[in-house]
Enzyme design. Structure first.
Site, PDB file in Angstrom:
ATOM      1  N   LYS A  74       0.931  -1.151  -0.120  1.00  0.00           N
ATOM      2  CA  LYS A  74       0.052  -0.027  -0.024  1.00  0.00           C
ATOM      3  C   LYS A  74       0.951   1.304  -0.038  1.00  0.00           C
ATOM      4  O   LYS A  74       1.957   1.172   0.663  1.00  0.00           O
ATOM      5  CB  LYS A  74      -1.024   0.082   1.445  1.00  0.00           C
ATOM      6  CG  LYS A  74      -1.817   0.994   1.387  1.00  0.00           C
ATOM      7  CD  LYS A  74      -2.678   0.942   2.436  1.00  0.00           C
ATOM      8  CE  LYS A  74      -3.816   2.204   2.535  1.00  0.00           C
ATOM      9  NZ  LYS A  74      -4.935   1.954   3.414  1.00  0.00           N
ATOM     10  N   SER A 149      -9.867   2.324   2.622  1.00  0.00           N
ATOM     11  CA  SER A 149      -8.868   2.940   1.847  1.00  0.00           C
ATOM     12  C   SER A 149      -7.927   2.002   1.129  1.00  0.00           C
ATOM     13  O   SER A 149      -7.265   2.638   0.197  1.00  0.00           O
ATOM     14  CB  SER A 149      -8.538   3.903   2.797  1.00  0.00           C
ATOM     15  OG  SER A 149      -7.395   3.169   3.461  1.00  0.00           O
ATOM     16  N   SER A 173     -10.031  -0.346   7.007  1.00  0.00           N
ATOM     17  CA  SER A 173      -9.525  -0.058   5.518  1.00  0.00           C
ATOM     18  C   SER A 173      -8.955  -1.405   4.979  1.00  0.00           C
ATOM     19  O   SER A 173      -8.467  -1.491   3.749  1.00  0.00           O
ATOM     20  CB  SER A 173      -8.476   1.010   5.500  1.00  0.00           C
ATOM     21  OG  SER A 173      -9.258   2.333   5.201  1.00  0.00           O
TER      22      SER A 173
HETATM   23  N1  GLN Z   1     -13.509   4.473   6.418  1.00  0.00           N
HETATM   24  C1  GLN Z   1     -12.734   4.909   7.260  1.00  0.00           C
HETATM   25  C2  GLN Z   1     -12.381   6.374   7.235  1.00  0.00           C
HETATM   26  O1  GLN Z   1     -12.695   6.901   6.154  1.00  0.00           O
HETATM   27  C3  GLN Z   1     -11.699   4.107   7.697  1.00  0.00           C
HETATM   28  C4  GLN Z   1     -10.382   4.362   6.967  1.00  0.00           C
HETATM   29  C5  GLN Z   1      -9.187   3.529   7.331  1.00  0.00           C
HETATM   30  O2  GLN Z   1      -9.222   2.500   8.120  1.00  0.00           O
HETATM   31  N2  GLN Z   1      -7.948   4.098   6.958  1.00  0.00           N
HETATM   32  O3  GLN Z   1     -11.876   6.812   8.132  1.00  0.00           O
END
Ligand code: GLN
Length: 481
Positions: A74, A149, A173
């Site tokens: 990532k 994400s 995410s």
């Molecule tokens: N969807 C969540 C957010 O927007 C989690 C994102 C994540 O786990 N990095 O913060």
């Protein structure tokens, strides 16, 4: 070849049926062929690093299981000499002079980094639409989002551009994109994987983890990433995870906690049906299903969207165009340099969260919001503690819905609310995974398994057992076979 497990690939490498170079070439070609349609990758390596190849060959000779296996990281893991953008214009040109600990450990294990995967900017989002470098498309239906994400990592594994990828999870995410793309993804306990060299979003929640085809693959790679790291003060002093694939997993007597109210609340009939089927399977296998109560979990989303923005507003203050990040070139004084660099470098979601966070932390509001949210976080941890006094693992949905279409959730709040099943375990720092449990309307559905603190072994074992009896995780979207 592209559906072989890591153990099978490793055996081929050890027995010299294929060389590491050849194996990487198979996946490298798939990266090139499928990035145009998926946008799963931000950076593809033009040529493989000779030192990494040498390390892999040495590892194969000495029988290291992961040696020669390709992967992608990532794009928030710092990779020495390779661009690390974090999905943001702010870091579009950033080439780290060092490797994140997780990256270094996997390199040491002989794995070969093929690419950096696309992501929501600074890991903020659930759809990958917030990437500064093209939204990622879901390989099961290109008009839909892959989740976020870590959507690039999920799409890359689903399209078998790589057999495994790293991801990070702050509030879901890894799990939500894994569910949306029909793959397996694990977020370990907070403190398991060093955060050194991972670009920070919300430091008290961020955890690195793995996204792969199966739970066994996830366990093998995760184990190699874990272990105490003196470079990260929040790294737990535990020994590295020893993932042991159980020879004879029986679910007899296993106590599986189920949050019945969450399942009852599911509006999507397909997601509900698959979830109930998976729980029925556990029951058939002799597990005891116990309805558990997490009375404060309803408050998790509200608490998270105070805490995560608060931490992000502090973490992202370093990107000022002087110390870190994009620098505006026509600023006329220091104040305008800060203002312009940050205005140009950050996208709208990141700006929104910085503003929410700065506001929640400001003198007059700190007690009302940040402190209150911290108290809620503690109550949620207590709820889990009580639940785990009765059960071994918790099984629950990952996402209340199927992968949605690009642009369908333009209003941020409905996207935030869709994190309601993943955020509670994040606030409590517990290990959790998502595994594929079938399809609805041709789209994948995932089930979440949550374990007690530092008990990755249990959730991986249950998922491994499920995957011995089902093959949903082995399905590949037609266009990518
Ligand atoms: N969807 C969540 C957010 O927007 C989690 C994102 C994540 O786990 N990095 O913060």
């Amino acid at each position: 070849m592209i559906n072989l497990s890591i153990r099978q690939l490793s055996e081929m490498l050890q027995e010299q049926q294929i060389s590491a170079q050849e194996l990487c070439a198979v996946y490298y070609d798939r990266c090139v062929a499928h990035n145009e349609t998926t946008h799963a990758l931000i950076t593809q390596r033009q040529e493989l690093c000779a030192a990494e190849m040498l390390q892999a060959e040495k590892g194969i000779e000495t029988g290291q299981l992961l040696a020669g296996i390709p992967l992608a990281h990532k794009d928030l893991f710092c990779t020495r000499g390779i661009k690390t953008t974090c999905g943001s214009k702010m870091l579009a040109e950033f080439i780290p002079p060092y490797d994140a600990t997780a990256v270094a450990r996997l390199k040491h294990a002989g794995m070969i980094n093929l690419a950096k995967t696309n992501m929501d900017e600074f890991a903020m989002g659930s759809s990958n639409e917030h990437s500064a470098f093209n939204p990622v498309n879901n390989p099961w239906d290109l008009s839909r989002v892959p989740g976020g994400s870590s959507g690039g990592s999920a799409a890359a594994v689903a399209a078998r551009m790589v057999p495994v990828a790293t991801g990070s999870d702050t509030g879901g995410s890894i799990r939500q994109p894994a569910a949306f793309c029909g793959i397996t993804g694990i977020k370990p306990s907070y403190g398991r994987v060093s955060r050194y060299g991972m670009v920070a979003f919300a430091s008290s929640l961020d955890q690195g983890g793995v996204m792969a085809v199966s739970a066994d693959d996830c366990g093998l790679v995760l184990a190699a990433m874990t272990g105490h790291d003196p470079l990260d003060s929040t790294s737990a002093p535990e020994k590295p995870l020893q993932w042991k694939k159980p020879n004879d997993t029986s679910l007899k007597g296993l106590k599986v906690g189920v949050t019945q109210v969450w399942i009852d609340s599911l509006q999507d009939g397909g997601v509900k049906k698959r979830t109930l089927e998976a729980i029925e399977y556990f029951k058939q296998q002799g597990a005891e299903i116990i309805d558990i109560n997490l009375p404060h979990a309803d408050l998790a989303v509200s608490a998270y969207y105070v805490l995560a923005p608060a931490e992000c507003s502090s973490n992202l203050s370093r990107f000022d165009g002087v110390r870190f990040g994009h620098q505006a070139n026509d600023a006329h004084n220091l104040e305008s340099l800060y203002r312009q660099s940050r205005s140009e470098g950050f996208g709208s979601e990141v700006k929104k969260r910085i503003m929410i966070g700065a506001w929640a932390l400001s003198a007059g509001y700190y007690d009302a919001y940040y402190l209150k949210a911290q108290k809620v976080r503690r109550l949620i941890s207590e709820d889990f503690k009580q639940a785990f006094a009765e059960v071994d693992v918790i099984a629950c949905p990952v996402s209340p819905e199927l992968p949605f279409k690009h642009g369908e959730k333009a209003d941020g709040v409905s996207m935030y609310q869709a994190d309601k099943f993943t955020i509670p375990a994040s606030l409590a720092g517990l290990p959790c995974l998502s595994m594929p449990i079938g399809f609805s309307e041709g789209l994948p559905v995932g089930l979440q398994l949550i374990g007690g603190y530092f008990d990755e072994q249990s959730i991986l074992s249950v998922a491994d057992k499920y995957q011995q009896d089902h093959d949903h995780h082995l399905r590949i979207p037609e266009a990518f076979v």
